[in-house]
Each structure stands twice: as structure tokens, then as C-alpha cells.
Design an enzyme around this catalytic site. Structure first.
Site, short mmCIF file in Angstrom:
data_model
loop_
_atom_site.label_atom_id
_atom_site.label_comp_id
_atom_site.label_asym_id
_atom_site.label_seq_id
_atom_site.Cartn_x
_atom_site.Cartn_y
_atom_site.Cartn_z
N ARG A 1 -9.96 4.90 -1.11
CA ARG A 1 -10.44 5.71 0.01
C ARG A 1 -11.89 6.14 -0.16
O ARG A 1 -12.52 6.59 0.80
CB ARG A 1 -9.56 6.95 0.17
CG ARG A 1 -8.12 6.63 0.51
CD ARG A 1 -7.31 7.88 0.65
NE ARG A 1 -5.92 7.60 1.02
CZ ARG A 1 -5.01 8.53 1.32
NH1 ARG A 1 -5.36 9.81 1.29
NH2 ARG A 1 -3.79 8.20 1.64
N ALA B 1 0.83 -1.21 0.00
CA ALA B 1 0.00 0.00 0.00
C ALA B 1 0.86 1.26 0.00
O ALA B 1 2.01 1.26 0.43
CB ALA B 1 -0.92 0.00 1.21
N ASP B 2 0.25 2.36 -0.44
CA ASP B 2 0.97 3.62 -0.55
C ASP B 2 1.50 4.13 0.78
O ASP B 2 2.56 4.76 0.84
CB ASP B 2 0.05 4.67 -1.18
CG ASP B 2 0.76 5.99 -1.44
OD1 ASP B 2 1.72 5.99 -2.23
OD2 ASP B 2 0.35 7.01 -0.85
N ILE B 3 0.80 3.83 1.88
CA ILE B 3 1.23 4.30 3.20
C ILE B 3 2.61 3.75 3.56
O ILE B 3 3.34 4.35 4.36
CB ILE B 3 0.18 3.92 4.28
CG1 ILE B 3 0.52 4.54 5.64
CG2 ILE B 3 0.06 2.41 4.40
CD1 ILE B 3 0.47 6.04 5.69
N SER C 1 2.84 -9.43 -1.21
CA SER C 1 1.79 -8.88 -2.05
C SER C 1 0.90 -10.03 -2.52
O SER C 1 1.13 -11.19 -2.17
CB SER C 1 2.41 -8.14 -3.25
OG SER C 1 1.41 -7.48 -4.00
N LYS D 1 -4.19 2.19 10.99
CA LYS D 1 -5.47 2.72 11.46
C LYS D 1 -6.45 2.87 10.30
O LYS D 1 -6.01 2.98 9.15
CB LYS D 1 -5.24 4.07 12.16
CG LYS D 1 -4.65 5.16 11.24
CD LYS D 1 -5.67 5.78 10.33
CE LYS D 1 -5.06 6.51 9.19
NZ LYS D 1 -6.07 6.86 8.15
N TYR E 1 0.14 -13.34 1.38
CA TYR E 1 0.28 -12.92 2.77
C TYR E 1 0.53 -14.11 3.68
O TYR E 1 1.32 -14.03 4.63
CB TYR E 1 -0.98 -12.16 3.22
CG TYR E 1 -1.35 -11.02 2.30
CD1 TYR E 1 -0.37 -10.14 1.82
CD2 TYR E 1 -2.67 -10.81 1.90
CE1 TYR E 1 -0.71 -9.10 0.97
CE2 TYR E 1 -3.01 -9.77 1.06
CZ TYR E 1 -2.03 -8.92 0.59
OH TYR E 1 -2.36 -7.88 -0.25
N HIS F 1 -8.35 -5.47 8.02
CA HIS F 1 -7.46 -5.23 9.16
C HIS F 1 -7.60 -6.28 10.25
O HIS F 1 -6.61 -6.87 10.69
CB HIS F 1 -7.71 -3.84 9.73
CG HIS F 1 -7.16 -2.73 8.90
ND1 HIS F 1 -7.40 -1.40 9.18
CD2 HIS F 1 -6.37 -2.75 7.80
CE1 HIS F 1 -6.78 -0.65 8.29
NE2 HIS F 1 -6.17 -1.44 7.44
#
Length: 324
Positions: free
Chosen positions: A165, A13-15, A36, A97, A58, A79
Site C-alpha cells: 500500500r 491478496a489479503d482483501i 496464485s 477498487k 492466472y 487491475h
């Protein structure tokens, strides 16, 4: 110093681009693997970031016996599921989060962690920053008299409806993406809310594009906030008391850590050293794994956060306050 904890990352992910530099800079963290959904994607990502091992699923990463902890940056709806899978595989977990807006799912994740004897923490990185700690100290020490009101905002503009998002199937939306910080910051100062009221504009994608909320805390402390994915870029927090206020222009990213103490006789600026909040959250869990620190964000905080988000969404749907 204790041996560095070996970490893996679930997802590309971008985060991650904000987290990986802090991991690489820390002597307490050894980032050894990334996973991934495909091997090609994992291989390319590992080459890009200089990560030793790449896994095409994963589960494959969780099967690596040398990895002690994982950072989970999957979509919101995954999550808790993958936190549970990770602790059951013997890994400690730092989960991005918000962990969830479903309190029962958060409780289940921590139940699984406790059964497995593993640590689980929600990744609100700003909570680890000295700016946040100093703000709390000032409020508790009476720097603004009695705390009366907490006011905050967090917003930006995003209009690509297929962006993760803004997708309903992964529980996107303004409150989950950025408003969770407003809820967390309000709770850090006010405690756990007794009542929540929310109003939302649900945009064309079906997610909340603008969300405004009010929280009532013990001792008649109130909090108001707004957040959005269809607003100008804004982020600020102010704690208002009977004798002044504390204003933060950068409360969440903490890239310019300054607290303004505003009183009738003038403004005092408290400037703090810059810190990498992402590095600090990784180090906190690493230290806790080695028995050298207490986990800053554990079960009670994550459950309180989920309750708050759940109540705000329920209120916005029903059009009435929700008692917690």
C-alpha cells in the site's frame, strides 16, 4: 432461483478474506477456483479456504471453461491489464477498487468488455449496502434541504515502507487505497465534479501518506475530504444541507449502519439491518450475468471515478486546481 454463477479469484491478496465468506454464504455464488503465481501457494490457499481448484498461474484459471466470472484482487497497476485478459478469455469481471487512476486505461478495459460481450464492475462494496442507498434517498428527498457540502474522512496508520500500500511501483498511497472511497462517496451525492484541487504530503516511501482534496460539483455543491496512511484511524461522512445534515460514522465498512439526521430540533437515528457488502457486490454481478438485475457499478461510474482520481493527483502535483 437461477443456477449459481461459478467464480474464480485471481490472486491470494489479503482483501480476499473479506470477500470469500460472503461468496460461500450466497446461494448465487459458487466459488470454485483460486489462482496464485505459484502452484504451491495456490494449493495452500485453496486448502485453507476450502476452494475446489487451485491454479499456479492466472492464465491457467482463465483457461478453465467452467468458470464464468472472476474477482480480481491484484495490485492496482494490474487491475486493467488482467480485467482485459479476463474478458477476452470469456469471463465476467469484478475488479477490486480502484480500477485505475488512469482514465484511458479504464476506458480500454470497458471497451474490451463490450467487444467480448462480458460485464465488468469496479468493487466499491459500500455502494451495494442499504446504508448508502438510504443516504442517497434522504438527500434526494430533501431531508436536509438543499445539499451544500459533502465532508468525509478515511485514514489509518501504516509505516512499513515495503508494504504494497506504500509502494510507488504499484501506485499505492493514501488516495488510491482509502481516498478513492472519499471520491466515490462525494460523487454518489454530488454527481460528477467540475473542478478538483488536491494537496498531498508524500512520505518516505514516495507515496502520498496524507492527502486532502476539494471537489466542486454542479449547483455549487462542494466536497472536502482527507485521507491518510499516516493518521489516526478515522472514517466518516457527512452531507450538509441548508436545513440540517446527515452523518455516517461508518460509511465505508457499513458494519454499524446508522444514519444520524441532525437538525435544529434534535437528532434522529436511522438504524438499518447489517448486511455483508462484499456478498452483495458478488450477488449483483451474478444476478446481472443471469439477466436478473442491472449492474449497479458499470462503465460510467468507473470512468467518472478514474477522472476524479486522475485530476486530484494532477492538482497535487501541479499545485493548482484542475478543470474536469
Amino acid at each position: 432461483m437461477a443456477e449459481a454463477v461459478k467464480w474464480g479469484i485471481l490472486s491470494t491478496a489479503d482483501i480476499n478474506r473479506k470477500v470469500i465468506p460472503g461468496a460461500k454464504a450466497s446461494p448465487k455464488v459458487e466459488l470454485v477456483a483460486v489462482a496464485s503465481r505459484t502452484q504451491d501457494r495456490a494449493d495452500a490457499y485453496a486448502r485453507e479456504w476450502g476452494i475446489e481448484r487451485a491454479y499456479g498461474s492466472y492464465d491457467a484459471l482463465l483457461g478453465d471453461p467452467e468458470i464464468e466470472a472472476v474477482y480480481i484482487s491484484l495490485p492496482n497497476t494490474l487491475h486493467c491489464e488482467w480485467s482485459i485478459r479476463a474478458v477476452q478469455a470469456g469471463k465476467h469481471v469484478l475488479c477490486e477498487k480502484p480500477l485505475s487512476r488512469h482514465t484511458d486505461d479504464v476506458e480500454s478495459a470497458f471497451d474490451a468488455a463490450e467487444r467480448a460481450g462480458r460485464l465488468l464492475s469496479e468493487a466499491f462494496m459500500y455502494r451495494h449496502n442499504s446504508q448508502t442507498k438510504r443516504l442517497k434517498e434522504l438527500v434526494d428527498d430533501g431531508a436536509i434541504g438543499e445539499l451544500r457540502l459533502i465532508r468525509s474522512a478515511f485514514s489509518y496508520g501504516l509505516y512499513e515502507q515495503d508494504n504494497i500500500r506504500l509502494r510507488t511501483d504499484v501506485e499505492g498511497g493514501a488516495l488510491m487505497d482509502v481516498g478513492c472511497y472519499n471520491g466515490s462517496g462525494s460523487r454518489r451525492l454530488g454527481g460528477e465534479p467540475e473542478r478538483a484541487f488536491g494537496e498531498a504530503w508524500f512520505g518516505p516511501s514516495g507515496t502520498d501518506w496524507v492527502f486532502a482534496g476539494t471537489l466542486r460539483f454542479p449547483n455549487d455543491v462542494l466536497a472536502t475530504f482527507d485521507c491518510g496512511t499516516a493518521l489516526a484511524e478515522r472514517d466518516e461522512l457527512e452531507a450538509v444541507g441548508s436545513e440540517g445534515s446527515l452523518f455516517l460514522d461508518d460509511p465505508w465498512h457499513c458494519t454499524e449502519p446508522v444514519i444520524e439526521v441532525r437538525r435544529e430540533d434534535g437528532v434522529e437515528r436511522i438504524e438499518l439491518e447489517r448486511e455483508d457488502s462484499y456478498r452483495l457486490e458478488l450477488e449483483n454481478l451474478s444476478d446481472a450475468i443471469r439477466g436478473e438485475a442491472e449492474l449497479l457499478l458499470s462503465r460510467d461510474d468507473a470512468v467518472g471515478q478514474a477522472w476524479t482520481l486522475e485530476a486530484l493527483y494532477e492538482s497535487a502535483t501541479r499545485g493548482a486546481p484542475v478543470e474536469l
